[in-house]
Motif scaffolding. Structure first.
Motif, short mmCIF file in Angstrom:
data_model
loop_
_atom_site.label_atom_id
_atom_site.label_comp_id
_atom_site.label_asym_id
_atom_site.label_seq_id
_atom_site.Cartn_x
_atom_site.Cartn_y
_atom_site.Cartn_z
N ASP A 103 0.85 -1.20 0.00
CA ASP A 103 0.00 0.00 0.00
C ASP A 103 0.88 1.24 0.00
O ASP A 103 2.06 1.19 0.31
N HIS A 104 0.26 2.36 -0.34
CA HIS A 104 1.00 3.62 -0.30
C HIS A 104 1.42 3.94 1.13
O HIS A 104 0.76 3.55 2.09
N MET A 105 2.51 4.66 1.23
CA MET A 105 3.00 5.08 2.54
C MET A 105 2.94 6.60 2.63
O MET A 105 3.11 7.28 1.64
N ASP A 106 2.71 7.10 3.82
CA ASP A 106 2.76 8.55 4.00
C ASP A 106 4.18 8.95 4.41
O ASP A 106 5.07 8.13 4.56
N ALA A 107 4.37 10.25 4.57
CA ALA A 107 5.71 10.77 4.85
C ALA A 107 6.28 10.19 6.14
O ALA A 107 7.45 9.85 6.22
N GLU A 108 5.44 10.10 7.16
CA GLU A 108 5.92 9.60 8.45
C GLU A 108 6.33 8.14 8.34
O GLU A 108 7.39 7.74 8.84
N THR A 173 5.53 13.65 -2.63
CA THR A 173 5.02 14.62 -1.66
C THR A 173 3.55 14.95 -1.93
O THR A 173 2.73 15.00 -1.01
N ASN A 174 3.22 15.16 -3.19
CA ASN A 174 1.83 15.43 -3.56
C ASN A 174 0.93 14.25 -3.26
O ASN A 174 -0.21 14.42 -2.79
N LEU A 175 1.43 13.06 -3.54
CA LEU A 175 0.64 11.85 -3.27
C LEU A 175 0.36 11.72 -1.79
O LEU A 175 -0.78 11.45 -1.38
N TRP A 176 1.39 11.92 -0.97
CA TRP A 176 1.20 11.83 0.47
C TRP A 176 0.21 12.86 0.98
O TRP A 176 -0.61 12.56 1.85
N PHE A 177 0.26 14.07 0.46
CA PHE A 177 -0.64 15.11 0.93
C PHE A 177 -2.09 14.79 0.55
O PHE A 177 -3.01 15.00 1.34
N GLU A 178 -2.28 14.27 -0.66
CA GLU A 178 -3.63 13.89 -1.08
C GLU A 178 -4.19 12.80 -0.17
O GLU A 178 -5.37 12.83 0.22
N GLU A 179 -3.35 11.85 0.18
CA GLU A 179 -3.81 10.78 1.07
C GLU A 179 -4.07 11.32 2.47
O GLU A 179 -4.99 10.87 3.16
#
Length: 285
Positions: A103-108, A173-179
């Motif tokens: 799955d996608h991961m966020d910045a943290e 970065t954009n992907l993480w912010f959207e999520e």
């Protein structure tokens, strides 16, 4: 008389034969001398091959070789941070790590996975306790992360540095912010549905991007007007704290960053707001 002629004839034959043998002898010696001379000349003109300098051998102590057993241990140590496919390759003192998440991961999560994967592998490779004092690595580490088949970014740590350098592309970065925004809206929606006191929660209509999450607006029912002032302060603080927690956990706002909360009645009239400095709420009549 005849005997003398015979003797003379015999001497002539012997002299002739002796001359032949002497000529043959000279030929052999000359021929042998020629052979020696030719061989010597050949040796003189034969090119001498230059010596190729051997590459210096890398001493075993100059890098730490990762073993299969250590990789297995590292996998087990990383399991609590999420399921992933793991691969590591080492060439002398360069260690390449690949973590693939379903799955996608966020910045943290990215930073946790990257930092822990490097530090834990350092610990394992140097035979130290995973969560103890990590000794300074003599290997160079590079990590690449993929989430749901998408390249998310990379991090690297050189042996002569204590810092981990991150390279995160803007697309990630954009992907993480959207999520993060999706999680924030889902959290706020669940909060509104859990109580009859709140009608709606919105971001600031005059701001865009990540800035809009710094100012929030909550619209509440007219039951507000039946409360005492001390109760209004409690309700306002409770609403503000709940919104703040949701935004922190979602990632749209950095944990600990100040938030401005405006509270309105059902007609849009502002009835309370917090102070960015003290966090206290001012109640308006």
């Amino acid at each position: 008389m005849k005997m003398k002629y015979k003797l003379l004839a015999g001497l002539v034959v012997l002299i002739m034969l002796g001359g032949c043998f002497n000529n043959d002898d000279d030929d052999v010696k000359t021929s042998g001398s020629d052979v020696v001379s030719t061989s010597t000349a050949a040796a003189a003109v034969e090119p001498v091959e230059a010596e190729v300098a051997e590459e210096p051998e890398v001493m075993e102590s100059s890098f730490v070789q990762i073993t299969d057993a250590q990789i297995t241990e590292f996998k087990e140590l990383m399991e609590p941070y999420g399921s992933f496919e793991f691969d590591v390759a080492q060439s002398k003192n360069d260690v390449n790590i690949v973590l693939k998440y379903p799955d996608h991961m966020d910045a943290e999560s990215f930073e946790i996975a990257g930092k822990f994967s490097i530090l834990l592998l350092m610990s394992v490779s140097n035979d130290t306790e995973p969560y103890g004092n990590v000794v300074k690595s003599i290997n160079n580490y590079e990590i690449k992360l993929y989430g749901d088949g998408t390249y998310l970014g990379s991090g690297s740590k050189l042996a002569n540095s204590e810092e981990i350098t991150w390279d995160i592309p803007e697309s990630t970065t954009n992907l993480w912010f959207e999520e993060s925004e999706s999680r924030a809206w889902a959290g706020l929606g669940a909060y509104v549905d859990s109580t009859d006191a709140i009608i709606q929660i919105t971001t600031d209509p005059y701001l865009t991007g990540s800035d809009k999450w710094g100012i929030m607006h909550a619209y509440i029912s007219d039951g507000w007007y039946y409360l005492e002032d001390y109760q209004k302060k409690r309700v306002a603080k409770n609403i503000g704290d709940s919104i703040t927690l949701i935004l922190y956990e979602s990632g749209v706002v950095e944990d600990g960053a100040p938030l401005k909360i405006h509270i309105h009645d059902s007609y849009g009239t502002e009835v309370a707001e917090n102070s960015l400095w003290t966090g206290e709420y001012t109640i308006y009549e």
